[in-house]
Design a protein around this motif. Structure first.
Motif, mmCIF file in Angstrom:
data_model
loop_
_atom_site.group_PDB
_atom_site.id
_atom_site.type_symbol
_atom_site.label_atom_id
_atom_site.label_comp_id
_atom_site.label_asym_id
_atom_site.label_seq_id
_atom_site.Cartn_x
_atom_site.Cartn_y
_atom_site.Cartn_z
ATOM 1 N N LEU A 12 0.818 -1.213 0.000
ATOM 2 C CA LEU A 12 0.000 0.000 0.000
ATOM 3 C C LEU A 12 0.858 1.273 0.000
ATOM 4 C CD1 LEU A 12 -2.948 -0.955 2.375
ATOM 5 C CD2 LEU A 12 -2.951 -0.793 -0.119
ATOM 6 N N THR A 13 1.982 1.241 0.693
ATOM 7 C CA THR A 13 2.874 2.401 0.690
ATOM 8 C C THR A 13 3.469 2.614 -0.693
ATOM 9 O OG1 THR A 13 3.401 2.064 3.025
ATOM 10 C CG2 THR A 13 4.922 3.419 1.746
ATOM 11 N N SER A 14 3.912 1.550 -1.325
ATOM 12 C CA SER A 14 4.486 1.665 -2.670
ATOM 13 C C SER A 14 3.458 2.185 -3.663
ATOM 14 C CB SER A 14 5.011 0.309 -3.142
ATOM 15 O OG SER A 14 5.993 -0.166 -2.280
ATOM 16 N N TRP A 15 2.279 1.610 -3.621
ATOM 17 C CA TRP A 15 1.251 2.035 -4.567
ATOM 18 C C TRP A 15 0.781 3.454 -4.269
ATOM 19 C CZ3 TRP A 15 0.363 0.528 -9.162
ATOM 20 C CH2 TRP A 15 -0.765 1.015 -9.837
ATOM 21 N N SER A 16 0.699 3.827 -3.004
ATOM 22 C CA SER A 16 0.309 5.197 -2.646
ATOM 23 C C SER A 16 1.330 6.206 -3.153
ATOM 24 C CB SER A 16 0.165 5.350 -1.129
ATOM 25 O OG SER A 16 -0.900 4.584 -0.652
#
Length: 185
Positions: A52-56
């Motif tokens: 989720l951090t990478s995609w965010s």
């Protein structure tokens, strides 16, 4: 009951703008991370946090360029109803709202997220890219909607209703634009 509906609308509207950022914020706001989120509670938190951090980060930085916007539009169009439904059910569970059936709440949240994403995709293709300042404003509104869904559902729900009103106005503007272009031909 009304407060719960406004919270659901707020979270679903956030999913109509971005898909990973609202999920990341919901998980970080909750003390047990994603334990209340259906399906995501089965994934180990460190893995989910990394994804989720990478995609965010890609949503935040990739949306500023035309190619990134194109990629995000396609992926978010497919996943926004799913994330909208997940966030709607999650907000109901987190807020302990007495709303049943949960599947209907999820469907309503998914439909709202899809409608907002369809309008955004329409503007993207009509304008041949979304201006930088609009993308920054969208990121800010997305984050605020998630916070409001948890902390101040009345405010978030009203913002979501205004966004829905803008979506309806956009559809009538597109219809008039299309009618004018057909008359010219």
């Amino acid at each position: 009951m009304i407060i719960g509906i406004l919270a659901v609308l707020s979270a679903s509207a956030a999913a109509g703008m971005r898909i990973a950022l609202p999920l990341l914020i919901i998980g970080l706001l909750h003390s047990n991370l994603w334990s209340e989120v259906p399906l995501l509670s089965k994934i180990p938190p460190p893995v989910l946090l990394g994804v989720l951090t990478s995609w965010s980060l890609f949503e935040l930085f990739g949306s500023k360029k035309l190619l990134g916007q194109r990629v995000l539009q396609l992926i978010e169009l497919v996943f926004s109803p799913f994330v909208g439904g997940l966030l709607a059910v999650t907000v109901v569970k987190m807020g302990n709202f007495a709303m049943e059936p949960l599947w209907l709440i999820g469907v309503i949240g998914g439909v709202l997220a899809l409608v907002l994403k369809l309008v955004q995709v329409g503007w993207f293709f009509r304008l041949r890219g979304i201006p930088f300042w609009v993308v920054c404003l969208e990121d800010l509104i997305c984050v605020l909607l998630v916070f409001f869904a948890v902390e101040a559902p009345e405010n978030g729900g009203l913002i979501a209703l205004m966004l829905l009103w803008l979506a309806i106005r956009s559809s009538t503007a597109w219809q008039q634009w299309y009618s004018k272009s057909q008359k010219k031909e």
